[in-house]
Design an enzyme around this catalytic site. Sequence first.
Site, PDB file in Angstrom:
ATOM      1  CB  SER A 120      -0.956  -0.032   1.185  1.00 47.02           C
ATOM      2  OG  SER A 120      -1.866   1.013   1.104  1.00 47.02           O
ATOM      3  CG  HIS A 121       0.432   3.685   3.386  1.00 43.59           C
ATOM      4  ND1 HIS A 121      -0.413   2.617   3.609  1.00 43.59           N
ATOM      5  CD2 HIS A 121       1.032   3.936   4.559  1.00 43.59           C
ATOM      6  CE1 HIS A 121      -0.317   2.264   4.876  1.00 43.59           C
ATOM      7  NE2 HIS A 121       0.551   3.047   5.478  1.00 43.59           N
ATOM      8  CG  ASP A 284      -2.996   3.858  -1.315  1.00 41.73           C
ATOM      9  OD1 ASP A 284      -3.770   3.666  -2.262  1.00 41.73           O
ATOM     10  OD2 ASP A 284      -2.908   3.082  -0.337  1.00 41.73           O
ATOM     11  CG  ASP A 286      -3.114  -0.609  -2.099  1.00 44.36           C
ATOM     12  OD1 ASP A 286      -2.925   0.550  -1.680  1.00 44.36           O
ATOM     13  OD2 ASP A 286      -3.778  -1.449  -1.461  1.00 44.36           O
ATOM     14  CG  ASP A 288      -6.297   0.718  -0.529  1.00 48.43           C
ATOM     15  OD1 ASP A 288      -5.400   1.580  -0.583  1.00 48.43           O
ATOM     16  OD2 ASP A 288      -6.243  -0.296   0.196  1.00 48.43           O
ATOM     17  NE  ARG A 289      -3.873   4.203   3.183  1.00 49.58           N
ATOM     18  CZ  ARG A 289      -3.300   4.447   4.337  1.00 49.58           C
ATOM     19  NH1 ARG A 289      -2.896   5.666   4.619  1.00 49.58           N
ATOM     20  NH2 ARG A 289      -3.106   3.492   5.205  1.00 49.58           N
ATOM     21  CE  LYS A 383      -7.492   1.977   2.612  1.00 50.92           C
ATOM     22  NZ  LYS A 383      -7.145   0.869   3.518  1.00 50.92           N
TER      23      LYS A 383
HETATM   24  C1  VG1 Z   1      -3.352   1.905   8.451  1.00 49.03           C
HETATM   25  C2  VG1 Z   1      -4.578   2.765   8.657  1.00 49.03           C
HETATM   26  C3  VG1 Z   1      -5.840   1.930   8.505  1.00 49.03           C
HETATM   27  C4  VG1 Z   1      -5.830   1.232   7.148  1.00 49.03           C
HETATM   28  C5  VG1 Z   1      -4.548   0.443   6.983  1.00 49.03           C
HETATM   29  C6  VG1 Z   1      -4.428  -0.180   5.615  1.00 49.03           C
HETATM   30  O1  VG1 Z   1      -3.287   0.923   9.449  1.00 49.03           O
HETATM   31  O2  VG1 Z   1      -4.552   3.388   9.910  1.00 49.03           O
HETATM   32  O3  VG1 Z   1      -6.959   2.760   8.658  1.00 49.03           O
HETATM   33  O4  VG1 Z   1      -6.932   0.386   7.021  1.00 49.03           O
HETATM   34  O5  VG1 Z   1      -3.418   1.284   7.175  1.00 49.03           O
HETATM   35  O6  VG1 Z   1      -4.522   0.776   4.610  1.00 49.03           O
HETATM   36  P1  VG1 Z   1      -2.371   1.056  10.765  1.00 49.03           P
HETATM   37  O7  VG1 Z   1      -2.545  -0.242  11.509  1.00 49.03           O
HETATM   38  O8  VG1 Z   1      -0.979   1.305  10.287  1.00 49.03           O
HETATM   39  O9  VG1 Z   1      -2.899   2.227  11.521  1.00 49.03           O
HETATM   40  V1  VG1 Z   1      -3.735   0.532   3.150  1.00 49.03           V
HETATM   41  O10 VG1 Z   1      -4.118   1.733   2.140  1.00 49.03           O
HETATM   42  O11 VG1 Z   1      -2.263   0.243   3.722  1.00 49.03           O
HETATM   43  O12 VG1 Z   1      -4.294  -0.982   2.528  1.00 49.03           O
HETATM   44 CO    CO Z   2      -3.626   1.223   0.237  1.00 50.71          CO
END
Ligand code: VG1
Ligand code: CO
Length: 546
Positions: A120-121, A284, A286, A288-289, A383
């Site tokens: 992801s990010h 982001d 992947d 989804d954000r 998302k």
């Molecule tokens: C973070 C965010 C959470 C989100 C997750 C995955 O998790 O706070 O809201 O669902 O990333 O998003 P954490 O445990 O680091 O707070 V993504 O866009 O990485 O799939």
């Molecule tokens: Co993501």
Amino acid sequence: MSKIPAVQRIPTQPIAGMKPGTSGLRKRVTEFQSGNYLANFVQSVFNAVRPDGGFTGLTLVLGGDGRYFNDAAIQLVLKMAAANGFARVLVGANGILSTPAASNVIRKNKAFGGLILSASHNAGGPEGDFGIKFNAGNGGPAPEKLTDAMYAESQRINEFLTLDLPELDVSRPGAHRYGGMTVEVIDSVADYVQLMKQLFDFPALKAMFAGGFRLAFDAMHAVTGPYAHAIFEGELGAAPGTVHNGTPLKDFGGHHPDPNLVHAKALYDQMMAPGAPDLGAASDGDGDRNLIIGRDLFISPSDSLAMLAANAHLAPAYAGGIAGVARSMPTSGAVDRVAERLGVPCFETPTGWKFFGNLLDAGKITLCGEESAGTGSNHVREKDGIWAVLLWLTILCQRKQSAMQIAQEHWASYGRNYYTRHDYEEIDSTAAKKLMADLSAKIDAGLQLPKLKFADDFSYTDPVDGSVSKNQGLRVVFEDGSRIVYRLSGTGTTGSTLRVYIERYEADTSQHGLDTQAALADLIALAGKLAEIRERTDRERPDVIT
Ligand code: VG1
Ligand code: CO
């Protein structure tokens, strides 16, 4: 027809630490590359999800965000899927599928599930992060029961199954025989574009762009580039150049593909400058954000969720109204007020999209979101960044107002939830755990604070299947709804990240124009004092403020 090679059973040993976090297993690329690491985890997933009759006749969806190591991982998963008896794998061309697109492909094809390769990010590249997660047949991330089972399998694994096959060229669309299995290389973008066309009024949006509307979309050199080009510049006729950083790169150009005010600063600056476009948005790694910035106004993800819920009926897909909404616990209460006015339920879930799946499947909610720039609906079980931008475009198009006007009218009508998140990244894990444990003990012993309503450790009982998830964040909640929430991140790969979420409700319209950090200054100071953040983390200030 060539002979199918025999299944190879490769002996292996358990590797510690394969516990999926908030969203799958995320580790350094170097860790995934070492020894049998990836093979062990993939086999553990297969062992955990295998139905009694095995995978005979079943379809697996496979794709990732294209980051470094995506290619090698795709080849390994294909061999292992064939050896484990899947009938068919649908793989995005060149191994690419955004997370929401993968969710859609699973649902549309009634697949057994899918493996999504993404961190992801998190930063990419040889020194960056990699990740992998399993989504079930509903298109949504595996629930906790399954991720616990995967971890248990990883602790007792003694072999993995593979086939001695040459690499498959996944750049060629169409069906290929691979071992005893069929691999269908599919267009990564087409199905997703079709889904968006069903949800939104593309001709109306196209007319808006033809009338001079301007969008700036930052794909951050991540997976949404091709999707954004096809939809915004292709289907909707937005001006060429609308999509910035639209070429996916294995290392995201050396940046974090995290659409926040730190990593998408160039977009933010553009939106605050004279002559800014009508809407700024980013997604982001992947896809989804989403980040939404109006001209001269950043719209916090919690506010965005509330505004989308209040206006969703303007899009054809939600014209009949919404059944309910859900937000993760740390997300601000702004959407709660919208739900109340609409007369629909609002659910409060732990952090992570996997907790929305049951509510969506049961039809209890239509929209949901998280403060971390994630919003989505029942169209998929993830998302969805581009979906959120299309819903915002729809609202701007139908209301013929600026994002600023829409936000101001929303606050005047519902009040404003000032909201911020402070992240302390890569702090010492032992110190972070002790900070949380000591604060938890302090809460148990009873906090003495003026106007305190309650303080606790958030625990969630799923209203659909009754499963209980404990220790989901420490909450300190005041009588007027102001809150401080503390939790440790479950997506980082180095040390620990402490997230502190701070919120205050303001009903008085004359107080709606304040700077967020200033509006929350007292609570921010209290948050630091209660948890002794400075003393215990050695940090003078947070690393990221959103
Ligand atoms: C973070 C965010 C959470 C989100 C997750 C995955 O998790 O706070 O809201 O669902 O990333 O998003 P954490 O445990 O680091 O707070 V993504 O866009 O990485 O799939
Ligand atoms: Co993501």
